[in-house]
Write a protein that holds these residues in place. Sequence first.
Motif, PDB file in Angstrom:
ATOM      1  N   ALA A 198       0.826  -1.207   0.000  1.00  0.00           N
ATOM      2  CA  ALA A 198       0.000   0.000   0.000  1.00  0.00           C
ATOM      3  C   ALA A 198       0.859   1.255   0.000  1.00  0.00           C
ATOM      4  O   ALA A 198       0.547   2.232  -0.703  1.00  0.00           O
ATOM      5  N   ALA A 199       1.944   1.242   0.778  1.00  0.00           N
ATOM      6  CA  ALA A 199       2.844   2.403   0.802  1.00  0.00           C
ATOM      7  C   ALA A 199       3.479   2.623  -0.566  1.00  0.00           C
ATOM      8  O   ALA A 199       3.623   3.765  -1.027  1.00  0.00           O
ATOM      9  N   CYS A 200       3.839   1.548  -1.235  1.00  0.00           N
ATOM     10  CA  CYS A 200       4.430   1.658  -2.571  1.00  0.00           C
ATOM     11  C   CYS A 200       3.417   2.191  -3.577  1.00  0.00           C
ATOM     12  O   CYS A 200       3.712   3.106  -4.357  1.00  0.00           O
ATOM     13  N   LEU A 201       2.223   1.632  -3.563  1.00  0.00           N
ATOM     14  CA  LEU A 201       1.219   1.990  -4.569  1.00  0.00           C
ATOM     15  C   LEU A 201       0.706   3.411  -4.391  1.00  0.00           C
ATOM     16  O   LEU A 201       0.044   3.944  -5.292  1.00  0.00           O
ATOM     17  N   ALA A 202       1.015   4.038  -3.263  1.00  0.00           N
ATOM     18  CA  ALA A 202       0.653   5.446  -3.067  1.00  0.00           C
ATOM     19  C   ALA A 202       1.613   6.377  -3.800  1.00  0.00           C
ATOM     20  O   ALA A 202       1.317   7.575  -3.942  1.00  0.00           O
ATOM     21  N   LEU A 203       2.738   5.852  -4.291  1.00  0.00           N
ATOM     22  CA  LEU A 203       3.752   6.671  -4.956  1.00  0.00           C
ATOM     23  C   LEU A 203       3.501   6.725  -6.459  1.00  0.00           C
ATOM     24  O   LEU A 203       3.190   5.712  -7.091  1.00  0.00           O
ATOM     25  N   PRO A 204       3.683   7.898  -7.070  1.00  0.00           N
ATOM     26  CA  PRO A 204       3.451   8.031  -8.517  1.00  0.00           C
ATOM     27  C   PRO A 204       4.289   7.083  -9.369  1.00  0.00           C
ATOM     28  O   PRO A 204       3.817   6.610 -10.409  1.00  0.00           O
ATOM     29  N   ALA A 205       5.515   6.785  -8.950  1.00  0.00           N
ATOM     30  CA  ALA A 205       6.378   5.902  -9.746  1.00  0.00           C
ATOM     31  C   ALA A 205       5.787   4.505  -9.859  1.00  0.00           C
ATOM     32  O   ALA A 205       5.815   3.895 -10.938  1.00  0.00           O
ATOM     33  N   PHE A 206       5.251   3.983  -8.774  1.00  0.00           N
ATOM     34  CA  PHE A 206       4.632   2.657  -8.799  1.00  0.00           C
ATOM     35  C   PHE A 206       3.330   2.685  -9.599  1.00  0.00           C
ATOM     36  O   PHE A 206       3.010   1.725 -10.303  1.00  0.00           O
ATOM     37  N   GLN A 207       2.610   3.776  -9.490  1.00  0.00           N
ATOM     38  CA  GLN A 207       1.364   3.895 -10.247  1.00  0.00           C
ATOM     39  C   GLN A 207       1.647   3.924 -11.745  1.00  0.00           C
ATOM     40  O   GLN A 207       0.962   3.253 -12.534  1.00  0.00           O
ATOM     41  N   ALA A 208       2.669   4.680 -12.153  1.00  0.00           N
ATOM     42  CA  ALA A 208       3.002   4.781 -13.578  1.00  0.00           C
ATOM     43  C   ALA A 208       3.473   3.448 -14.143  1.00  0.00           C
ATOM     44  O   ALA A 208       3.297   3.170 -15.336  1.00  0.00           O
ATOM     45  N   ALA A 209       4.085   2.616 -13.301  1.00  0.00           N
ATOM     46  CA  ALA A 209       4.617   1.326 -13.749  1.00  0.00           C
ATOM     47  C   ALA A 209       3.582   0.215 -13.759  1.00  0.00           C
ATOM     48  O   ALA A 209       3.859  -0.877 -14.256  1.00  0.00           O
ATOM     49  N   SER A 210       2.394   0.461 -13.233  1.00  0.00           N
ATOM     50  CA  SER A 210       1.404  -0.600 -13.056  1.00  0.00           C
ATOM     51  C   SER A 210       1.013  -1.214 -14.399  1.00  0.00           C
ATOM     52  O   SER A 210       0.989  -0.526 -15.431  1.00  0.00           O
ATOM     53  N   PRO A 211       0.715  -2.500 -14.416  1.00  0.00           N
ATOM     54  CA  PRO A 211       0.396  -3.174 -15.684  1.00  0.00           C
ATOM     55  C   PRO A 211      -0.710  -2.506 -16.486  1.00  0.00           C
ATOM     56  O   PRO A 211      -0.613  -2.373 -17.712  1.00  0.00           O
ATOM     57  N   GLU A 212      -1.777  -2.074 -15.811  1.00  0.00           N
ATOM     58  CA  GLU A 212      -2.925  -1.533 -16.522  1.00  0.00           C
ATOM     59  C   GLU A 212      -2.626  -0.219 -17.235  1.00  0.00           C
ATOM     60  O   GLU A 212      -3.383   0.203 -18.110  1.00  0.00           O
ATOM     61  N   ARG A 213      -1.539   0.442 -16.869  1.00  0.00           N
ATOM     62  CA  ARG A 213      -1.192   1.725 -17.472  1.00  0.00           C
ATOM     63  C   ARG A 213      -0.196   1.589 -18.620  1.00  0.00           C
ATOM     64  O   ARG A 213       0.268   2.602 -19.152  1.00  0.00           O
ATOM     65  N   GLN A 214       0.126   0.377 -19.006  1.00  0.00           N
ATOM     66  CA  GLN A 214       1.103   0.184 -20.070  1.00  0.00           C
ATOM     67  C   GLN A 214       0.435   0.248 -21.432  1.00  0.00           C
ATOM     68  O   GLN A 214      -0.741  -0.089 -21.578  1.00  0.00           O
ATOM     69  N   PRO A 215       1.180   0.672 -22.453  1.00  0.00           N
ATOM     70  CA  PRO A 215       0.564   0.870 -23.784  1.00  0.00           C
ATOM     71  C   PRO A 215       0.038  -0.406 -24.407  1.00  0.00           C
ATOM     72  O   PRO A 215      -0.861  -0.349 -25.257  1.00  0.00           O
ATOM     73  N   ASP A 216       0.559  -1.554 -23.995  1.00  0.00           N
ATOM     74  CA  ASP A 216       0.089  -2.819 -24.568  1.00  0.00           C
ATOM     75  C   ASP A 216      -0.961  -3.510 -23.711  1.00  0.00           C
ATOM     76  O   ASP A 216      -1.390  -4.627 -24.033  1.00  0.00           O
ATOM     77  N   ALA A 217      -1.388  -2.874 -22.631  1.00  0.00           N
ATOM     78  CA  ALA A 217      -2.431  -3.476 -21.796  1.00  0.00           C
ATOM     79  C   ALA A 217      -3.770  -3.444 -22.536  1.00  0.00           C
ATOM     80  O   ALA A 217      -4.111  -2.430 -23.157  1.00  0.00           O
ATOM     81  N   PRO A 218      -4.526  -4.533 -22.495  1.00  0.00           N
ATOM     82  CA  PRO A 218      -5.851  -4.515 -23.143  1.00  0.00           C
ATOM     83  C   PRO A 218      -6.787  -3.517 -22.475  1.00  0.00           C
ATOM     84  O   PRO A 218      -6.614  -3.161 -21.302  1.00  0.00           O
ATOM     85  N   ALA A 219      -7.779  -3.078 -23.207  1.00  0.00           N
ATOM     86  CA  ALA A 219      -8.679  -2.040 -22.711  1.00  0.00           C
ATOM     87  C   ALA A 219      -9.405  -2.470 -21.451  1.00  0.00           C
ATOM     88  O   ALA A 219      -9.739  -1.630 -20.610  1.00  0.00           O
ATOM     89  N   ASN A 220      -9.653  -3.763 -21.289  1.00  0.00           N
ATOM     90  CA  ASN A 220     -10.398  -4.257 -20.125  1.00  0.00           C
ATOM     91  C   ASN A 220      -9.473  -4.733 -19.007  1.00  0.00           C
ATOM     92  O   ASN A 220      -9.911  -5.429 -18.081  1.00  0.00           O
ATOM     93  N   ALA A 221      -8.181  -4.348 -19.041  1.00  0.00           N
ATOM     94  CA  ALA A 221      -7.218  -4.852 -18.064  1.00  0.00           C
ATOM     95  C   ALA A 221      -7.506  -4.380 -16.657  1.00  0.00           C
ATOM     96  O   ALA A 221      -7.199  -5.057 -15.683  1.00  0.00           O
ATOM     97  N   GLY A 222      -8.086  -3.207 -16.516  1.00  0.00           N
ATOM     98  CA  GLY A 222      -8.356  -2.685 -15.187  1.00  0.00           C
ATOM     99  C   GLY A 222      -9.518  -3.359 -14.535  1.00  0.00           C
ATOM    100  O   GLY A 222      -9.779  -3.182 -13.356  1.00  0.00           O
TER     101      GLY A 222
END
Length: 222
Positions: A198-222
């Motif tokens: 939870a402490a990590c996921l509160a940081l912008p760097a971890f949020q930007a790296a999350s799978p659902e935010r990647q350009p190749d993630a499918p539209a329904n990944a979230g």
Amino acid sequence: MNEPLRLYSYWRSSAAYRVRIGLHLKGLAFENVPVHLLEGGGQQHSEAYRQLNPQGLVPLLVHGQRRMSQSLAILEYLDEVWPEPPLLPATARERQRVRALASLIACDIHPLNNLRVLKYFEHDWNVPAPEREDWIRHWIETGFKALEAMLADHPSTGDFCEGEFPTLADCCLVPQVYNARRYGVDMTPYPTIRRIEAACLALPAFQAASPERQPDAPANAG
């Protein structure tokens, strides 16, 4: 070191996820080159990609003319070339602990659940999906039991695995917890792991790296 960075990655690869976290923690701009691990039998097996990485695995980091594989080695390279903010602590004892925590995840848990292993079970041994998923959960739970014990009430554990800033260990922990949740692992027995996640996921760097935010993630990944 102004040469461009290019990361060959797959949105749901745990190992690539680790490196994305490290790049974002360092504030480094990079080109994300998707390698689909399932499409057409896996783009990582293509001759073109094998020319880049003979192992046929992601991630692969290209820095200028240099090609680098293996997520932990890549993260240590980033830390040596761009030391701030550090992914490894200041003292030898603290660095050993961070590397031990990272290795528990990246070397003991993750390889047993890697796509190559699961494909071998499926295609060569005809292991049904429920048994494959039991295998995954068993080894994650075995590893997390040890990881929780190593983190809980340890004097070096802070908001993060080691102290008050994310390190190499946190770069490994978050993707493995993501994978655990994906396969329905009950996270209740691991309160320290959950707190650090939870402490990590509160940081912008971890949020930007999350799978659902990647350009190749499918539209329904979230």
